[in-house]
Motif scaffolding. Structure first.
Motif, short mmCIF file in Angstrom:
data_model
loop_
_atom_site.label_atom_id
_atom_site.label_comp_id
_atom_site.label_asym_id
_atom_site.label_seq_id
_atom_site.Cartn_x
_atom_site.Cartn_y
_atom_site.Cartn_z
N ASP A 1 0.83 -1.49 0.14
CA ASP A 1 -0.50 -0.27 0.11
C ASP A 1 1.13 1.14 -0.18
O ASP A 1 0.39 1.77 -0.91
CB ASP A 1 -0.96 -0.39 1.52
CG ASP A 1 -1.98 -0.66 1.09
OD1 ASP A 1 -2.24 -2.48 0.04
OD2 ASP A 1 -2.84 -1.42 2.47
N ILE A 2 1.28 1.52 0.43
CA ILE A 2 3.13 2.31 0.92
C ILE A 2 3.06 2.85 -0.61
O ILE A 2 3.87 3.70 -0.52
CB ILE A 2 3.66 2.15 1.96
CG1 ILE A 2 2.91 2.02 3.27
CG2 ILE A 2 4.65 3.09 1.96
CD1 ILE A 2 3.90 1.18 4.62
N LEU A 3 4.03 1.13 -1.11
CA LEU A 3 4.47 1.59 -2.06
C LEU A 3 4.18 1.95 -3.73
O LEU A 3 4.69 1.94 -4.60
CB LEU A 3 5.95 0.72 -2.40
CG LEU A 3 7.21 0.85 -1.15
CD1 LEU A 3 7.96 -0.54 -1.77
CD2 LEU A 3 7.87 2.10 -1.15
N GLY A 4 2.89 1.39 -3.20
CA GLY A 4 1.76 1.55 -4.57
C GLY A 4 2.45 0.00 -5.71
O GLY A 4 1.81 0.31 -6.49
N LEU A 5 2.53 -0.40 -5.32
CA LEU A 5 2.67 -2.17 -5.69
C LEU A 5 1.93 -3.19 -5.16
O LEU A 5 0.34 -2.76 -4.10
CB LEU A 5 4.39 -2.46 -5.18
CG LEU A 5 5.33 -1.21 -6.13
CD1 LEU A 5 6.20 -2.36 -5.79
CD2 LEU A 5 4.88 -1.55 -7.55
#
Length: 315
Positions: free
Chosen positions: A23-27
């Motif tokens: 979620d943090i890295l958008g992956l």
């Protein structure tokens, strides 16, 4: 191994979860899992322990994390230098701070500095002196607020002199004080802001020697411990706490006297009296960093801003 794989590894370790890191890295979680598996294969050992409770670092992972943090910090520094060459002011600054410095300095800093440099992101890590020191050494933060008594071998630049105060219950009376007269130093929660002049009565070390104390444990506040030792005050206490507010609450309830830095006494919700110490003693606050000469542009800009705007050593 790529910078992205290092960033994924660090983010997973800090988040404690593949899904949170995704979620943090958008992956996607599968992309995160694949990146970690590839990294471990290239390294030749596992860096994370997987369990139902989440993930944690293996001993090998703990050992290499400071190096990974240093690589990512260097990449951020390079990006900021390139941005500076192109006439842009952007980047990220990670600050470590203990509680009272976070309230007195970091809180107004984020607003004022952010208005001047809106493209510079500020990331704050609050902890004890020991935690801030560790974050500076392992690269988690770029620099940190510390007391000069707690830096060890980390270079520090002092910018603020924080007076130590004696605090007592509201009904405390010095010998000879008139009970129904005007009592200086009485507060019901209000306290002066940093740099604000205030009239306070004085309490000597000799006047405190026969009183019990509420003290903070171990290295929580080495400056207070130094004052007690230097003035021959043998602490008699059944109350050994860590939190500043807990110390004030116990003092307000009559369990003993306390000695606290002035900055910790802002916005307290308990009735107490405050006294200047005699002899006077101070907590010397500074910015601690491993290498000031190699700071990234955004880090250097904020570092100098703090020294220029919040110092009181000339006062």
């Amino acid at each position: 191994m790529t910078l992205l794989s290092y960033q994924i590894f660090k983010t997973v370790a800090e988040a404690g979860s593949f899904h949170k890191a995704a979620d943090i890295l958008g992956l996607t979680p599968s992309a995160i899992s694949h990146a970690i598996a590839t990294l471990e294969k290239e390294l030749g050992f596992s860096v994370l322990i997987r369990s139902k409770a989440g993930v944690s670092l293996t001993s090998h992972g703990e050992h290499i994390m400071p190096y990974v943090s240093a690589i990512l910090a260097s990449d951020e520094s390079l990006r900021q230098v390139v941005s500076e060459f192109n006439g842009l002011t952007r980047g990220k600054v990670r600050i470590g701070s203990f509680s009272s410095a976070c309230i007195a300095f970091v809180r107004p800093l984020i607003k004022a500095f952010g208005e001047l440099y809106p493209a510079i992101d500020i990331e704050v890590y609050e902890g004890t002196y020991a935690e801030v020191s560790a974050w500076i050494k392992n690269g988690t933060v770029d620099f940190g607020f510390l007391s000069s008594s707690s830096t060890g071998d980390i270079p520090i630049e002092i910018f603020y002199r924080d007076p130590l105060l004696a605090i007592t219950p509201a009904d405390f009376r010095k010998e000879g004080e008139v009970a129904d007269g005007k009592l200086l130093g009485l507060t019901d929660g209000e306290a002066p802001r940093p740099g604000q002049a205030v009239e306070l009565p004085c309490l000597t070390a000799a006047e405190m020697k026969d009183w019990p104390f509420v003290v903070q444990r171990g290295p929580t506040d080495a400056d207070v411990q130094n004052f007690l030792k230097e003035n021959g005050l043998a602490v008699r206490s059944l109350y050994h706490v860590v939190d500043d507010l807990s110390t004030v609450a116990l003092v307000a309830s009559g369990f003993g006297l306390g000695i606290m830095p002035e900055l910790t006494m802002q916005d307290i919700p308990y009735p107490i009296r405050r006294f200047r110490l005699q002899p006077a003693s101070y907590r010397m606050i500074g910015l601690a960093a491993l290498n000031r000469e190699r700071m990234a542009p955004a880090v250097r800009t904020m570092y100098r801003y703090i020294l220029d705007h919040y110092g009181n050593l000339d006062a």
